[in-house]
Structures are given as structure tokens and as C-alpha cells.
Motif scaffolding. Sequence first.
Motif, PDB file in Angstrom:
ATOM      1  N   ASP A  73     166.308 -46.932 -49.007  1.00  0.00           N
ATOM      2  CA  ASP A  73     165.997 -47.201 -50.409  1.00  0.00           C
ATOM      3  C   ASP A  73     166.861 -48.308 -50.999  1.00  0.00           C
ATOM      4  OD1 ASP A  73     164.794 -46.167 -53.109  1.00  0.00           O
ATOM      5  OD2 ASP A  73     166.962 -46.140 -53.442  1.00  0.00           O
ATOM      6  N   SER A 101     164.559 -50.848 -53.048  1.00  0.00           N
ATOM      7  CA  SER A 101     164.464 -50.443 -54.453  1.00  0.00           C
ATOM      8  C   SER A 101     164.780 -51.608 -55.381  1.00  0.00           C
ATOM      9  CB  SER A 101     165.412 -49.271 -54.730  1.00  0.00           C
ATOM     10  OG  SER A 101     166.759 -49.651 -54.492  1.00  0.00           O
ATOM     11  N   PRO A 104     160.238 -48.892 -51.360  1.00  0.00           N
ATOM     12  CA  PRO A 104     161.269 -47.985 -50.842  1.00  0.00           C
ATOM     13  C   PRO A 104     160.693 -46.813 -50.054  1.00  0.00           C
ATOM     14  CG  PRO A 104     161.688 -48.531 -53.144  1.00  0.00           C
ATOM     15  CD  PRO A 104     160.332 -49.064 -52.817  1.00  0.00           C
TER      16      PRO A 104
END
Length: 289
Positions: free
Chosen positions: A104, A108, A209
Motif C-alpha cells: 500500500d 496509495s 493499492p
Amino acid sequence: MTATAPPERATAPGYRAGRTLPLRVEAVRQLKRRRTLVMGAVMALLPVVLVIAFAVAGGSPESRGGRVTLMDTATASGVNFTATALFVSAGFLLVIPVALFCGDTVASEASWSSLRYLLAAPVPRSRLLWSKLAVALGLSAAAMVLLPLVALAIGTTAYGWGPLEIPTGGALPAGTAVERLLVVVAFIFVSQLVTAGLAFWLSTRTDAPLGAVGGAVGLTIVGNVLDAVTALGHWRDFLPAHWQFAWADAIQPTPEWGGMIQGSAVSVTYALVLFALAFRGFARKDVVS
């Protein structure tokens, strides 16, 4: 015609590339995120769920077909309960925080359209990846330490402080067992480095993600499935999943380290390749988000 060198980029007075995106800043940012808090709660609640499950089941260990496993000795002592918690979570549950924190971290930023602004700060690409990778691995390690710590505290409260009863026979003094469990946790972390490398590499390749996290988890599951195919023979030795429970040899009266050493070597080798691919690919990537 001769090629001319590109003009040198002007930098602000006092600018140091190594001081951009400090680890403490990235760590605070990641610690405040909801997924970090949720994952910490999951790791802390698993031992509670196990205690409740054993209480509902009666808490009396019984062998299955004459074969005694860690599950059968879970309620013998706090250290037995801790070993059982690691046994039930090492195969899949502990994969989740590693895949989440490493998969992530870069994707992200891309999904929030903040990645290009970080690079324009300017934060060098290699510095950005090193900071994010270090924090992601730190959070992964923290999750793996949190689970056995909570399990040891809850297990000791529920079942008392005593020796580790080994399913194959014999026992280890509680102090020695705790030391061995520290080695077990370290090995589990090292064995998950391949998942970390895969998730981190995918995180630099996609802006989604969930795709990076899910891809790492999915391929880890595929590895477990392939390891179950006995027809592959010695080819399974090259699968990180083949060595994920080699730590059981560390909690024997006479520990065996061969399997853990081989498993660590396989995992670290894959991880280094994947980390290198992540840095190499990101250095050439056209970041537009």
C-alpha cells in the motif's frame, strides 16, 4: 555536431537530498492511517479469540488419531499458547500485514495523486523508496512482535506460567522456550520478506493499492498450493512456502537449524531481486499521479 551536457539543476541553499522525507515523518504518517490501527487491533485480538475458542471447546487437549500437535498442547501453559498462536497465524494471517504495509505504501500515494508532489518537493526517488520501505518493514515487524507478546500475556494469565510441552515429547523450561520463540518470530519475519518484496514491487508498478496487496497475497497463496503438490519433488525446495513452518525445529529439545537457514536463504534471495526490480523500475517510471 557534438552533444552538449544538460545544464546542472539549481538547488536551494541548504538542500540535502538525504534529509528529505525523514523516517520519523513517514513513520508518523503511516502510524496515523486507519489501516495501521485496524491491523494492530487484529493482531492483538487474535489471542483473545483463541482463548475464547478453547474455553468454548472445553480447553482439554486431545490427540487426533494418536498424533499430538501444537493445537493439542495449547492450553498447557502461556508459552504453549504463544507457540500455537504463531502456528495458526504464520501460514496466512501474518502475510496480510506484510502485504498491506509494503503493497500500500507507494501505490496509495499514486492513488491520492500525491506521489508526483512528493517527487517535486524534491524528494529523490531512491530516497522516497528507501524511506517507505524501511517504515513498511518496521510496521510489519511490529505486527509480528505484537501478536506473540499479547499471546504470551493472555496465555500466561489464562493458563499459567510453565514449561513448553513439546508435542513430540519432552519439555523446555519457560525461559528457554521464550528465547526459542524469539528466534521463531525472527525467522517468520525473514520468511515473509519475499511477500514484502513482491508487494513492494507491485506497489511501484500500479496506482491501485488493492491490486498490489491482493496480488502479493494471491501469489503467496499460489506458492502454498504449489508446495502441496508433492509431485514437484525437490523443486518445492525453491518455494518460500516450503519452509514456512521450519521454525518448528527450533522448539525441540535439540534444535535443528538447517531448514530455517535454507528457508531464510530462499526468502532473502527472492526479496533482494524483487526490491532491486522495484528500485530499478521506479527510477525509470513516468510518474503522472
